[in-house]
Design an enzyme around this catalytic site. Structure first.
Site, PDB file in Angstrom:
ATOM      1  N   TYR A 141       4.226  -6.873  18.069  1.00  0.00           N
ATOM      2  CA  TYR A 141       4.582  -8.095  18.797  1.00  0.00           C
ATOM      3  C   TYR A 141       6.056  -8.228  19.117  1.00  0.00           C
ATOM      4  O   TYR A 141       6.481  -9.228  19.669  1.00  0.00           O
ATOM      5  CB  TYR A 141       4.110  -9.336  18.023  1.00  0.00           C
ATOM      6  CG  TYR A 141       4.510  -9.336  16.561  1.00  0.00           C
ATOM      7  CD1 TYR A 141       5.832  -9.568  16.170  1.00  0.00           C
ATOM      8  CD2 TYR A 141       3.567  -9.110  15.564  1.00  0.00           C
ATOM      9  CE1 TYR A 141       6.199  -9.562  14.837  1.00  0.00           C
ATOM     10  CE2 TYR A 141       3.926  -9.094  14.221  1.00  0.00           C
ATOM     11  CZ  TYR A 141       5.236  -9.327  13.868  1.00  0.00           C
ATOM     12  OH  TYR A 141       5.603  -9.309  12.550  1.00  0.00           O
TER      13      TYR A 141
ATOM     14  N   CYS B  74     -24.542 -18.120 -28.046  1.00  0.00           N
ATOM     15  CA  CYS B  74     -24.918 -17.514 -26.772  1.00  0.00           C
ATOM     16  C   CYS B  74     -26.065 -18.298 -26.135  1.00  0.00           C
ATOM     17  O   CYS B  74     -27.073 -18.571 -26.793  1.00  0.00           O
ATOM     18  CB  CYS B  74     -25.340 -16.067 -27.009  1.00  0.00           C
ATOM     19  SG  CYS B  74     -26.039 -15.304 -25.551  1.00  0.00           S
TER      20      CYS B  74
ATOM     21  N   CYS C 245     -29.860  -9.489 -27.266  1.00  0.00           N
ATOM     22  CA  CYS C 245     -29.633 -10.637 -26.388  1.00  0.00           C
ATOM     23  C   CYS C 245     -30.421 -10.442 -25.090  1.00  0.00           C
ATOM     24  O   CYS C 245     -30.150  -9.523 -24.318  1.00  0.00           O
ATOM     25  CB  CYS C 245     -28.143 -10.746 -26.103  1.00  0.00           C
ATOM     26  SG  CYS C 245     -27.713 -12.095 -25.003  1.00  0.00           S
TER      27      CYS C 245
ATOM     28  N   CYS D 266     -29.271 -15.820 -26.400  1.00  0.00           N
ATOM     29  CA  CYS D 266     -29.885 -15.367 -27.651  1.00  0.00           C
ATOM     30  C   CYS D 266     -29.568 -16.251 -28.853  1.00  0.00           C
ATOM     31  O   CYS D 266     -30.153 -16.090 -29.914  1.00  0.00           O
ATOM     32  CB  CYS D 266     -29.466 -13.933 -27.958  1.00  0.00           C
ATOM     33  SG  CYS D 266     -27.739 -13.793 -28.429  1.00  0.00           S
TER      34      CYS D 266
ATOM     35  N   GLU E 174       0.744 -16.774  19.959  1.00  0.00           N
ATOM     36  CA  GLU E 174       0.220 -15.556  19.329  1.00  0.00           C
ATOM     37  C   GLU E 174      -0.392 -15.845  17.959  1.00  0.00           C
ATOM     38  O   GLU E 174      -0.063 -16.832  17.328  1.00  0.00           O
ATOM     39  CB  GLU E 174       1.377 -14.546  19.126  1.00  0.00           C
ATOM     40  CG  GLU E 174       2.158 -14.270  20.381  1.00  0.00           C
ATOM     41  CD  GLU E 174       3.485 -13.560  20.116  1.00  0.00           C
ATOM     42  OE1 GLU E 174       3.657 -12.996  19.023  1.00  0.00           O
ATOM     43  OE2 GLU E 174       4.337 -13.585  21.017  1.00  0.00           O
TER      44      GLU E 174
ATOM     45  N   CYS F 205     -20.794 -12.311 -26.260  1.00  0.00           N
ATOM     46  CA  CYS F 205     -21.934 -12.279 -27.160  1.00  0.00           C
ATOM     47  C   CYS F 205     -22.025 -10.837 -27.638  1.00  0.00           C
ATOM     48  O   CYS F 205     -22.159  -9.928 -26.823  1.00  0.00           O
ATOM     49  CB  CYS F 205     -23.216 -12.672 -26.433  1.00  0.00           C
ATOM     50  SG  CYS F 205     -24.691 -12.235 -27.372  1.00  0.00           S
TER      51      CYS F 205
ATOM     52  N   LYS G 136       1.390 -23.088  10.466  1.00  0.00           N
ATOM     53  CA  LYS G 136       0.434 -22.548   9.494  1.00  0.00           C
ATOM     54  C   LYS G 136      -0.741 -23.492   9.341  1.00  0.00           C
ATOM     55  O   LYS G 136      -0.564 -24.698   9.242  1.00  0.00           O
ATOM     56  CB  LYS G 136       1.136 -22.359   8.147  1.00  0.00           C
ATOM     57  CG  LYS G 136       2.124 -21.212   8.168  1.00  0.00           C
ATOM     58  CD  LYS G 136       2.218 -20.608   6.779  1.00  0.00           C
ATOM     59  CE  LYS G 136       3.218 -19.482   6.758  1.00  0.00           C
ATOM     60  NZ  LYS G 136       3.317 -18.860   5.446  1.00  0.00           N
TER      61      LYS G 136
ATOM     62  N   ASP H 140      -1.513 -11.875   8.961  1.00  0.00           N
ATOM     63  CA  ASP H 140      -1.130 -11.893   7.554  1.00  0.00           C
ATOM     64  C   ASP H 140      -1.223 -10.481   6.988  1.00  0.00           C
ATOM     65  O   ASP H 140      -2.277 -10.023   6.577  1.00  0.00           O
ATOM     66  CB  ASP H 140      -2.043 -12.850   6.783  1.00  0.00           C
ATOM     67  CG  ASP H 140      -1.351 -13.382   5.543  1.00  0.00           C
ATOM     68  OD1 ASP H 140      -0.176 -13.030   5.319  1.00  0.00           O
ATOM     69  OD2 ASP H 140      -1.980 -14.137   4.789  1.00  0.00           O
TER      70      ASP H 140
ATOM     71  N   TYR I 264     -13.461  16.635  18.895  1.00  0.00           N
ATOM     72  CA  TYR I 264     -12.137  16.206  18.444  1.00  0.00           C
ATOM     73  C   TYR I 264     -11.650  17.106  17.302  1.00  0.00           C
ATOM     74  O   TYR I 264     -10.528  17.593  17.301  1.00  0.00           O
ATOM     75  CB  TYR I 264     -12.222  14.747  17.985  1.00  0.00           C
ATOM     76  CG  TYR I 264     -10.920  14.171  17.482  1.00  0.00           C
ATOM     77  CD1 TYR I 264     -10.045  13.512  18.345  1.00  0.00           C
ATOM     78  CD2 TYR I 264     -10.566  14.262  16.131  1.00  0.00           C
ATOM     79  CE1 TYR I 264      -8.861  12.978  17.891  1.00  0.00           C
ATOM     80  CE2 TYR I 264      -9.373  13.731  15.673  1.00  0.00           C
ATOM     81  CZ  TYR I 264      -8.525  13.082  16.550  1.00  0.00           C
ATOM     82  OH  TYR I 264      -7.349  12.562  16.089  1.00  0.00           O
TER      83      TYR I 264
ATOM     84  N   SER J  50      13.171 -14.211   9.500  1.00  0.00           N
ATOM     85  CA  SER J  50      11.892 -14.807   9.126  1.00  0.00           C
ATOM     86  C   SER J  50      11.531 -15.830  10.210  1.00  0.00           C
ATOM     87  O   SER J  50      12.224 -15.907  11.218  1.00  0.00           O
ATOM     88  CB  SER J  50      12.067 -15.459   7.766  1.00  0.00           C
ATOM     89  OG  SER J  50      10.870 -16.019   7.349  1.00  0.00           O
TER      90      SER J  50
ATOM     91  N   GLU K 272       2.796  -5.924  12.570  1.00  0.00           N
ATOM     92  CA  GLU K 272       2.263  -6.238  11.253  1.00  0.00           C
ATOM     93  C   GLU K 272       1.206  -5.202  10.876  1.00  0.00           C
ATOM     94  O   GLU K 272       0.250  -4.989  11.619  1.00  0.00           O
ATOM     95  CB  GLU K 272       1.639  -7.631  11.328  1.00  0.00           C
ATOM     96  CG  GLU K 272       1.559  -8.350  10.022  1.00  0.00           C
ATOM     97  CD  GLU K 272       2.847  -9.088   9.655  1.00  0.00           C
ATOM     98  OE1 GLU K 272       3.877  -8.910  10.365  1.00  0.00           O
ATOM     99  OE2 GLU K 272       2.827  -9.809   8.649  1.00  0.00           O
TER     100      GLU K 272
ATOM    101  N   LYS L 283      -0.584 -15.386  14.052  1.00  0.00           N
ATOM    102  CA  LYS L 283       0.334 -14.983  12.988  1.00  0.00           C
ATOM    103  C   LYS L 283      -0.473 -14.121  12.012  1.00  0.00           C
ATOM    104  O   LYS L 283      -1.276 -14.623  11.229  1.00  0.00           O
ATOM    105  CB  LYS L 283       0.910 -16.209  12.279  1.00  0.00           C
ATOM    106  CG  LYS L 283       1.952 -15.879  11.248  1.00  0.00           C
ATOM    107  CD  LYS L 283       2.742 -17.118  10.856  1.00  0.00           C
ATOM    108  CE  LYS L 283       3.890 -16.775   9.931  1.00  0.00           C
ATOM    109  NZ  LYS L 283       3.472 -16.166   8.671  1.00  0.00           N
TER     110      LYS L 283
END
Ligand code: AMP
Ligand code: ZN
Length: 655
Positions: free
Chosen positions: A213, A393, A415, A396, A108, A409, A301, A112, A34, A79, A165, A110
């Site tokens: 899509y 702490c 410590c 220590c 389908e 600390c 959703k 994100d 390639y 939307s 998407e 959805k």
């Protein structure tokens, strides 16, 4: 043959291989073959100063923009309306079926990610845009072109706009976080941030993918259903998810929703729901749009993966740099495929803000790519009690220091928790790379030999080690050798090993290749540090503070006394390869490629994987590949192995 004809041939062949690899997941040639095609094409482009629009070379190398151009979409992008419960969804489906009894639905995922449209004209990728507000979007052509699964040319010759998407696979995020200091938190933001980045190289580095899509606009053809759309997209080599289904009643939809809900965590793509669309576009046209949504599609959703659990305790952990982090111990719950008993809170302010108490119930969330976190209080119980930030702490006992957000600390070298974590870091693979020294081994060292500083590791004798539990002859010998043999780390590993605040692997590498010797790095002023590309102010500040601390200086001195010596990048100050770029090809006899690379880098040179006119030398072993031919045609100097050995020996180019 006419060069344009040959270029066309090469592009078509490369694009076909791309398609086989990224869409069909069925590569039919090796990477080397390639590369050879690609190299030939790029060489022709250079020689003739001519590039076809759909050349794969156009996926990279685009310029960094100063801002995104905004443009109006040819057709507005709507939307999606959504339903939160199955009852409401069923209502919508049944209403549709009442008016159109025979309609079918497309079901389908959805995805994100970030919506992108791409305009093709005369079969060529012309322009990519984000959705923006649906009317006006941003032009992100060069960014989107870096996504390898997207075809740069398609069979369809008329004007067409496709939509899908852009996403980042969960596995890619994990890979990215392993290799970079910058830690991406979730794939959605990572994808959106990558596309909306002015530098296409950044987009490329995130290895995005894209699923298509929709076809919002097409000339010269009528698509009459969602099924048609998918067929058209597939015929034109776009990636379409093979999950898509055509269904005809709510029963099926209901079943599919459960199926997806139960399996979605296992998918490598992030989905936040499903989309149900009327398949027949005649019906879609009749139904039309509201001002914001199409009336023929609906998103469902999933409830976010959240559960409540009781906080049993809050522990405070001390990190390597002294930062105190609260960890909630919760009643075990089963969430997104795993049992969870601990959840993080960022710091004490986080506890206050979310009003978290011991014995209260809290909401715990686990999105696949993030560790479980407590999102907030669900309800208190009569036993609820405030979380009290310790004043001392837990490791220590020293008084803690609180800045605006974090608690620390500051007993850095006294410590136990910090000491141990710092030693673990010092020995780790990307630092001094002392094999066989696990967290447990470090724990045993601290406990039995009171080790406090990393240099004390080098004082451990075999007589010491053999006293430890489970240390037999062989193990003792091995660990002793591994410690003693770790004394010449590369400069970047040594810088990383010191554990300076905010310096990860990559930053350490950047610093090492800029300063080249430890001395120069140590003595760099704030302004000099800021000159290193990608070094932010807080990193530079952290470095300056680190070297202002006398104890740190003493520790480094003690390491040096014991023979620890980071390899300067240009040893003996020879720097004979300073500013030179090398490409390696073929097999060398006396070195592995990695070793040869190290020899070059040590002397100030850089290694590149491909030949271009910027290449200074090609180091050629036996059975060379296409890089060699390319070097010859570009007139780049070739070194054979013997030349190379002579240069190293003499430390000069006088062969
Ligand atoms: P929302 O952003 O929640 O309003 O949902 C609308 C967005 O979902 C659209 O703008 C698309 O970016 C996105 N989306 C993801 N998958 C699909 C799909 N299969 N069909 C349509 N839109 C989708
Ligand atoms: Zn402490």
């Amino acid at each position: 043959m006419d060069y344009k004809k040959r270029m066309r041939q090469l592009i078509d062949e490369i694009n076909q291989h791309n398609y086989n690899y990224y869409i069909l997941d069925n590569p039919t040639i090796s990477d080397a073959e390639y590369d050879k095609l690609l190299d030939e094409l790029m060489l022709l482009e250079k020689q003739h100063n001519f590039v076809f629009d759909d050349s794969p070379s156009q996926r990279v190398g685009a310029e960094v923009l100063s801002n995104f151009k905004k443009e109006k979409h040819i057709v507005p992008l709507y939307s999606l309306d959504k339903r939160q419960s199955k009852e409401e969804l069923q209502q919508w489906v049944n209403d549709v079926l009442l008016d159109y009894p025979n309609t079918k639905f497309s079901f389908e995922y959805k995805f994100d990610g970030l919506t992108i449209t791409i305009l093709y004209d005369k079969g060529v990728f012309k322009k990519a845009m984000t959705r923006g507000n649906g009317i006006v979007g941003e032009v992100v052509t060069n960014q989107v072109k870096t996504i390898k699964s997207i075809p740069l040319s398609i069979p369809y010759q008329n004007k067409v706009i496709v939509q899908g998407e852009a996403i980042m696979l969960k596995s890619e995020l994990v890979k990215y976080n392993k290799n970079n200091d910058e830690q991406l938190k979730n794939v959605r933001n990572a994808a959106a941030g990558a596309i909306r980045n002015l530098n296409p190289q950044v987009t490329k580095s995130r290895n995005l993918d894209m699923y298509f899509y929709a076809v919002p606009y097409i000339e010269g053809k009528v698509l009459s259903s969602q099924q048609d759309v998918f067929n058209f997209l597939e015929d034109n080599k776009f990636k379409v998810h093979n999950f898509n289904k055509i269904v005809d009643n709510f029963g099926e939809i209901n079943q599919l929703i459960d199926e997806v809900d139960n399996t979605k965590e296992k998918l490598d793509i992030l989905i936040d729901g499903v989309v149900i669309k009327i398949n027949d576009f005649k019906i879609c046209q009749e139904l039309g749009h509201t001002s914001r949504f199409p009336k023929f599609a609906m998103a469902y959703k999933f409830a976010p993966q959240e559960l409540t659990s009781k906080v049993l305790d809050i522990k405070f952990q001390v990190g390597r740099t002294g930062k105190i982090t609260p960890l909630a111990i919760i009643e075990p719950i089963f969430l997104s495929g795993a049992t969870i008993q601990r959840a993080t809170l960022n710091n004490y302010s986080d506890i206050r803000r979310k009003n978290i108490k011991i014995n209260s119930y809290v909401f715990v969330r686990r999105s696949n790519e993030v560790i479980p976190e407590i999102i907030g209080l669900a309800k208190d119980t009569p036993e609820s009690k405030d979380v009290i930030m310790p004043e001392i702490c837990p490791s220590c006992g020293q008084k803690l220091k609180q800045d605006e957000i974090e608690t620390f600390c500051t007993n850095y070298w006294g410590c136990p928790a910090q000491i141990q974590k710092r030693l673990v870091h010092f020995c780790s693979k990307d630092a001094m790379n002392i094999e066989g020294v696990s967290d447990k081994t470090v724990g045993a060292f601290c406990k039995n030999f009171n080790i406090q500083y990393p240099y004390q590791l080098y004082d451990l004798s075999q007589e010491d080690l053999i006293k430890l539990d489970k240390f037999k002859d062989k193990k003792t010998q091995n660990i002793y050798n591994n410690i003693q043999n770790s004394k010449s780390p590369t400069l970047d590993k040594f810088i990383y090993a010191l554990g300076i605040k905010n310096i990860g692997k990559k930053t350490a590498k950047d610093l090492a290749s800029y300063f080249k010797t430890f001395d120069k790095f140590q003595n760099a002023t704030f302004d000099e540090l800021m000159k290193v590309e990608e070094i932010a102010e807080i990193i530079a500040q952290g470095i300056v503070e680190y070297f202002e601390d006398k104890q740190n200086i003493e520790i480094i001195r003690q390491l040096f006394i014991r023979g620890i010596s980071p390899q300067s990048i240009n040893k003996n100050d020879s720097g004979i390869f300073n500013d030179l770029t090398f490409v390696l090809t073929g097999t060398l006899k006396s070195f592995t490629r990695e070793q040869a690379g190290q020899e070059i880098e040590k002397r100030g040179g850089k290694i590149s994987s491909s030949v271009s006119k910027k290449t200074s030398y090609v180091l050629a072993g036996e059975s060379v590949g296409s890089k060699y031919d390319k070097a010859i045609s570009l007139g780049i100097k070739i070194l054979n192995e013997q030349d190379f050995i002579n240069i190293l020996k003499k430390n000069s180019f006088d062969l």
